[in-house]
Every structure is written in C-alpha cells, then in structure tokens.
Motif scaffolding. Structure first.
Motif, short mmCIF file in Angstrom:
data_model
loop_
_atom_site.label_atom_id
_atom_site.label_comp_id
_atom_site.label_asym_id
_atom_site.label_seq_id
_atom_site.Cartn_x
_atom_site.Cartn_y
_atom_site.Cartn_z
N LEU A 17 0.75 -1.24 -0.09
CA LEU A 17 -0.12 -0.17 0.21
C LEU A 17 0.91 1.30 -0.12
CD1 LEU A 17 -2.98 -0.86 2.45
CD2 LEU A 17 -3.02 -0.48 0.03
N LEU A 18 2.09 1.28 0.85
CA LEU A 18 2.94 2.44 0.90
C LEU A 18 3.48 2.60 -0.67
CD1 LEU A 18 4.24 4.55 2.47
CD2 LEU A 18 6.11 2.81 2.93
N PHE A 19 4.03 1.74 -1.17
CA PHE A 19 4.68 1.85 -2.37
C PHE A 19 3.34 2.12 -3.49
CE2 PHE A 19 8.10 -0.97 -0.53
CZ PHE A 19 9.03 0.01 -0.54
N GLY A 20 2.27 1.45 -3.34
CA GLY A 20 1.44 1.93 -4.34
C GLY A 20 1.06 3.43 -4.35
N GLY A 21 1.05 3.87 -3.10
CA GLY A 21 0.75 5.31 -2.92
C GLY A 21 1.79 6.32 -3.45
N ILE A 22 3.11 5.71 -3.21
CA ILE A 22 4.22 6.61 -3.92
C ILE A 22 4.08 6.58 -5.17
CG2 ILE A 22 6.71 6.42 -4.04
CD1 ILE A 22 6.66 5.73 -1.07
N ILE A 23 3.81 5.51 -5.82
CA ILE A 23 3.79 5.33 -7.33
C ILE A 23 2.59 6.24 -7.99
CG2 ILE A 23 3.25 3.68 -9.03
CD1 ILE A 23 4.61 1.72 -7.80
N VAL A 24 1.62 6.29 -7.29
CA VAL A 24 0.52 7.16 -7.78
C VAL A 24 0.86 8.59 -7.62
CG1 VAL A 24 -1.80 8.02 -7.25
CG2 VAL A 24 -1.33 5.66 -7.24
N ILE A 25 1.69 8.98 -6.65
CA ILE A 25 1.81 10.41 -6.35
C ILE A 25 3.10 10.87 -7.64
CG2 ILE A 25 3.20 12.18 -4.91
CD1 ILE A 25 1.85 10.70 -2.67
N VAL A 26 4.02 9.86 -7.92
CA VAL A 26 5.15 10.18 -8.75
C VAL A 26 4.53 10.05 -10.26
CG1 VAL A 26 7.16 8.81 -10.11
CG2 VAL A 26 6.73 9.04 -7.56
N ILE A 27 3.26 9.36 -10.56
CA ILE A 27 2.81 9.25 -11.72
C ILE A 27 1.97 10.64 -12.11
CG2 ILE A 27 0.98 8.27 -13.17
CD1 ILE A 27 2.02 5.50 -12.30
N ALA A 28 1.26 10.96 -11.02
CA ALA A 28 0.62 12.30 -11.21
C ALA A 28 1.46 13.34 -11.30
CB ALA A 28 -0.24 12.63 -10.03
N ALA A 29 2.50 13.57 -10.74
CA ALA A 29 3.57 14.75 -10.71
C ALA A 29 4.17 14.39 -12.11
CB ALA A 29 4.80 14.46 -9.75
#
Length: 64
Positions: A17-29
């Motif tokens: 869940l933590l890495f999934g959240g980080i990936i979503v933030i990176v893709i949005a940025a």
C-alpha cells in the motif's frame, strides 16, 4: 493462536500500500510536469534558439 503471532502478511500488505501510494504520486507529478514542460517548449524554441543562432552567426567571421 498462530495467526495472531504471524504478522509477516500484514507488514507485506502495508508495504504494498505504501509503495502503491508513492507510485500514484510520482505518476501524477510526471503528468503535471509533462504538461507544464510541453507548453513551455514552444516559447523556448521560437525565441531563444533564434537568438543563439544569430549570435553564433555573428561570431563566425571572427573565427574564419
């Protein structure tokens, strides 16, 4: 009782869940900055490249 003592599955799920959240933030940025930089590219190409080209052309006789 063994289920209560094993927490490996829980911590693995938390990491996912933590890495999934980080990936979503990176893709949005990345999408945001892609749109930002693609809009800026036209201005840079039109003005700055012409100025640099003119500057280099004026320096050419000095090196010949």
């Amino acid at each position: 009782m063994r289920i209560l003592k094993e927490e490996k599955g829980q911590s693995a799920a938390e990491y996912i869940l933590l890495f999934g959240g980080i990936i979503v933030i990176v893709i949005a940025a990345a999408i945001y900055y892609k749109n930002y930089l693609s809009g800026m590219g036209n201005d840079v190409n039109k003005t700055d490249v012409k100025n640099i080209n003119n500057s280099l052309t004026s320096l050419l006789p000095k090196f010949s």
